[in-house]
Design a protein around this motif. Sequence first.
Motif, PDB file in Angstrom:
ATOM      1  N   THR A 194       0.629  -1.000   0.146  1.00  8.71           N
ATOM      2  CA  THR A 194       0.113   0.064  -0.024  1.00  8.71           C
ATOM      3  C   THR A 194       0.921   1.169   0.053  1.00  8.71           C
ATOM      4  OG1 THR A 194      -0.204  -0.355   2.225  1.00  8.71           O
ATOM      5  CG2 THR A 194      -2.074  -0.846   0.992  1.00  8.71           C
ATOM      6  N   ASP A 195       2.076   1.280   0.319  1.00  4.03           N
ATOM      7  CA  ASP A 195       2.741   2.194   0.193  1.00  4.03           C
ATOM      8  C   ASP A 195       3.881   2.230  -1.053  1.00  4.03           C
ATOM      9  OD1 ASP A 195       4.440   4.425   0.492  1.00  4.03           O
ATOM     10  OD2 ASP A 195       4.053   4.549   2.867  1.00  4.03           O
ATOM     11  N   TYR A 196       3.776   3.407  -1.715  1.00 10.13           N
ATOM     12  CA  TYR A 196       4.897   3.145  -2.928  1.00 10.13           C
ATOM     13  C   TYR A 196       5.830   4.410  -2.927  1.00 10.13           C
ATOM     14  CZ  TYR A 196       1.608  -0.213  -4.494  1.00 10.13           C
ATOM     15  OH  TYR A 196       1.146  -1.527  -4.486  1.00 10.13           O
ATOM     16  N   ALA A 197       6.161   5.033  -1.659  1.00  6.99           N
ATOM     17  CA  ALA A 197       7.226   5.766  -1.443  1.00  6.99           C
ATOM     18  C   ALA A 197       8.416   5.430  -2.150  1.00  6.99           C
ATOM     19  CB  ALA A 197       7.310   6.226   0.050  1.00  6.99           C
ATOM     20  N   SER A 198       9.160   4.512  -1.817  1.00 10.64           N
ATOM     21  CA  SER A 198      10.260   3.942  -2.262  1.00 10.64           C
ATOM     22  C   SER A 198      10.402   3.904  -3.590  1.00 10.64           C
ATOM     23  CB  SER A 198      10.491   2.561  -1.622  1.00 10.64           C
ATOM     24  OG  SER A 198      11.660   2.043  -2.197  1.00 10.64           O
ATOM     25  N   LEU A 200       8.295   5.561  -5.707  1.00  6.91           N
ATOM     26  CA  LEU A 200       8.291   6.850  -6.292  1.00  6.91           C
ATOM     27  C   LEU A 200       9.765   7.493  -6.505  1.00  6.91           C
ATOM     28  CD1 LEU A 200       4.596   7.794  -4.896  1.00  6.91           C
ATOM     29  CD2 LEU A 200       5.333   7.184  -7.390  1.00  6.91           C
ATOM     30  N   ALA A 201      10.418   7.354  -5.384  1.00 11.01           N
ATOM     31  CA  ALA A 201      11.641   8.110  -5.282  1.00 11.01           C
ATOM     32  C   ALA A 201      12.686   7.333  -6.504  1.00 11.01           C
ATOM     33  CB  ALA A 201      12.345   7.522  -4.099  1.00 11.01           C
ATOM     34  N   GLN A 202      12.291   5.884  -6.702  1.00  9.25           N
ATOM     35  CA  GLN A 202      13.365   5.470  -7.834  1.00  9.25           C
ATOM     36  C   GLN A 202      12.759   5.840  -9.209  1.00  9.25           C
ATOM     37  OE1 GLN A 202      14.156   1.186  -7.141  1.00  9.25           O
ATOM     38  NE2 GLN A 202      13.103   1.387  -5.177  1.00  9.25           N
ATOM     39  N   GLN A 226      -0.649   8.641  -4.335  1.00 14.21           N
ATOM     40  CA  GLN A 226       0.919   8.740  -4.033  1.00 14.21           C
ATOM     41  C   GLN A 226       1.465   9.540  -5.203  1.00 14.21           C
ATOM     42  OE1 GLN A 226       2.347   5.540  -1.979  1.00 14.21           O
ATOM     43  NE2 GLN A 226       0.537   5.157  -0.977  1.00 14.21           N
ATOM     44  N   SER A 230       3.417  13.007  -5.276  1.00 16.19           N
ATOM     45  CA  SER A 230       4.934  13.218  -5.366  1.00 16.19           C
ATOM     46  C   SER A 230       5.401  14.403  -6.304  1.00 16.19           C
ATOM     47  CB  SER A 230       5.365  11.801  -6.028  1.00 16.19           C
ATOM     48  OG  SER A 230       5.016  11.694  -7.341  1.00 16.19           O
TER      49      SER A 230
END
Lengths: 379, 306
Positions: A194-198, A200-202, A226, A230
Motif C-alpha cells: 500500500t505504500d509506494y514511497a520507495s 516513487l523515489a526510484q 501517492q 509526489s
Amino acid sequence: MKIKMLMAAASTAILAATAAQAEKVKVGMITTLSGGGASLGIAIRDGFMLAVKQSGNDNIEVIIEDDQRKPEIAVQLADKMIQSEKVDVLTGIVWSNLAMAVVPATTAQGKFYLSPNAGPSALAGKGCHPNYFNVAWQNDNLHEAAGAYASSAGLKNSFILAPNYPAGQDALAGYKRTYGGEIAGELFTKLGQTDYASELAQIRASGADSVFFFLPGGMGISFLKQYADSGIDLPLVGPAFSFDQDILQAVGDAALGVHNTSQWNKDLDNAANAGFVEAFVAEYGRLPSLYASQGYDTANLLLSAMAKADVADQDAFRDALRAADFASVRGDFTFGSNQHPVQDIYVRQVIKEGDVYTNKLVGAALENHADAYVGDCKM
Amino acid sequence: MSFLLFVEQLLNGLQFGVMLFLTAAGLTLVFGVMGLINLAHGSLIMVGAFAAATVSAATGSYLLAIAASIVGAAAAGAIIEMLVIRRLYKRDHLDQVLATFALILIFSEGTRYVFGSFPLYLNIPPYLAGPVTLPGGIEYPLYRLTIIVVGLLIAAGLFLLIARTRIGIQIRAGESDREMIAALGVDISRLYTLVFALGAGLAGLAGAMIGAIQSVQVGMGEPILILAFVVIVIGGIGSIKGALIGSILVGVTDTMGGILLPAFFRLFMDNSAAMSTGSALATMSIYILMALVLILKPSGLYGGKA
C-alpha cells in the motif's frame, strides 16, 4: 447492501425451489468477496447474476462462495463444490495465483472452468485444456495494448512496475512485447502493498519519460494518490485494472486524464452493451466496471451453451461453448484455438461526468488481438 | 545511486517508521501494562480511517476528519475494552489471541455491512498536497513531511505523559505491580480502559493519516499489525522509547533494504536476478534485524526483565 442481500437470498430460494427439474446446470462460483480485493469479485458476481436473472432460465443454479483471495481456501472450496455439491461448471476466480491453484485440478476432474478474469500465461500455452475457457483475456493482452499505445504515443523510456505474482510477471512481459522504446527501470512490488514511497523515489531518479504500472484494486488507489502527490510529472499508462469504475471514485482527481487500455467500456457502441449498462445501473444503482462486464459475458456464454447442448454430453457442450454464440457486450467475440478471446482492445481516458469519475473511449490499441501463447497450446 | 535518491529514501523510511510508531505505541502499552495481546489493534486503524473518510465526505474538513478518527477509534477501543477485553486480562495468551481475532472478523464484516466493499475516498487536503523542495534540492511530498513531524510530536507528548504526569506514574506502576496500585486506591479498571482508549486513538490517527495517501478499505490495518508486533519485540515490551526506536529502525531497514540490496546484487548479477534476490532478502531484513536484536538483548532494546 441489505436489499442486495435480500435479493440474493430470494434468488437462491427460487433456484433451490426449482432444483428438481431435469438438465439443470449447477455452477460453482468461487470469487473474492471479502478483504482488499472484494470489489473485483463483487463486480463479477453482480454481472454474472444479472445475466442469469435477465435470462429467466430456471435450469441454472449458482452456488457462490468467498475465497478471501487465499489460494488454500479457493482449493478447499473447489474440492467441496466438485465432490459434495457436484457442480458441472466452476467460475469466478479473480486472481491468477488462485486460478493456478484451482483450474488444473478442476479440468482434470472433468469439470468445465469458465474464467471471468484471471488468464495466466501458463494456462494459455502448454497448460491449455479442452475444458478451460477464458472469457476475459489472457493476462498479457491489456498490457500488450498498453505497450502498443505507448509506442504510438511516442513514449521512448518507460519505467515499469507490477506486483510479484503470475499476473504481474505476465503484465511486464506483455508490455515489453509490444513496446518499442527503452526500459528505464523495472520493479516488482509486493502483492497487496500500500505504500509506494520507495518506488516513487526510484521513478524520480530513473530519468524515465513515462510510467507503466499494473496495480489492480486497492494497490492502484494508493499508487495513484501517492503519484499525484509526489510531484512527478510523467505520463502514466496502464491497463484498465487500476481505473475501473469501482475504484475511480476513491482515487478522485489523481486519475483524471490518464490513458488506460481495456477490452470494454461503458460507451462501447453496441446494443448488448447499451442494454447491459442500463440494466446494471437499474439493478445495483452504480455504473458497471469491466469486471462486471466480464462476469456478464461469462454467464451469457454459459447460457448460450445451455440452450444448445446438455451439460451431461461434454463434447457437445464444449462445442457449444467454443462457438461463443452470444451477444457479447464487447461486440465481436470469438475464441482462439486455445479457448482464449480474440478481440479488439481499446484505449480509454479517465474523465469526470458530473460528479462521477469514469472512462471514455479514445481509440483502438490492438484489433482482433489473440495472445502470444496460442502456438504452445496443443489442442 | 544518487545522493538525492538516498536522502529521499531515508525520509521515506523515517515516515514509515513514524506511522509504525503510532500503531506500535498503543500495542506496547496494552501489552506492557495489561499483559494483553491485542490482535484487533489493526481493526482500530481501519475504524479511524473509515471515521475520517465519513466525516471528510460530510464536512469537507480534513482537521475535523482527523479529530473524528481519534475520537471514533478511542470510543471503539473503550467499548471493546469494557465489553470484551476486560474479561481477558486473567486468561492466558491463547484465549486472548482467539478472542481478539474474533474481534477482527466482527469489525471487518461490520464495516463491510455498513460501508460496503468498495474503497472510500479520503484525500490529502489542498494545503498539504504536492511536493516541497528541501535544502539540497530534494523534492519531497509535504504530506509525508507532515506525517513525520506529527508523529515525532506525538512521540514527545507520549514520552512526557508517561514520564511526567500523574496518569503516567499510574500507568508505569500498573505495569510493574497491578495489585499494589489497586491497593493504593487507584481505580485500576478505569486506568485500563483509559490506556486502551489512548492506544486505540493513536491507531485511529494512524489510519486517517495513511488513509489519505493509501486506500480506505476493509482489512487495511492488518498488514501494519504484523510489523507493529515486530517493532515492540525489538523495542522491548511496554516501552514507549523502545517502540519509537524500534519503529524507526524497522521503517528505515525495510525501505533502505528494498533499494540498497538490489543495487548491491547488481554489482555482480544481471538486473532481473539482482532485483529478485535483492527484494527477497529485503523482505527478510526486518526479521533478521529482529533476530539479531533478540540474540544481543533477549528482552528487546529497552525492555525490562523478560
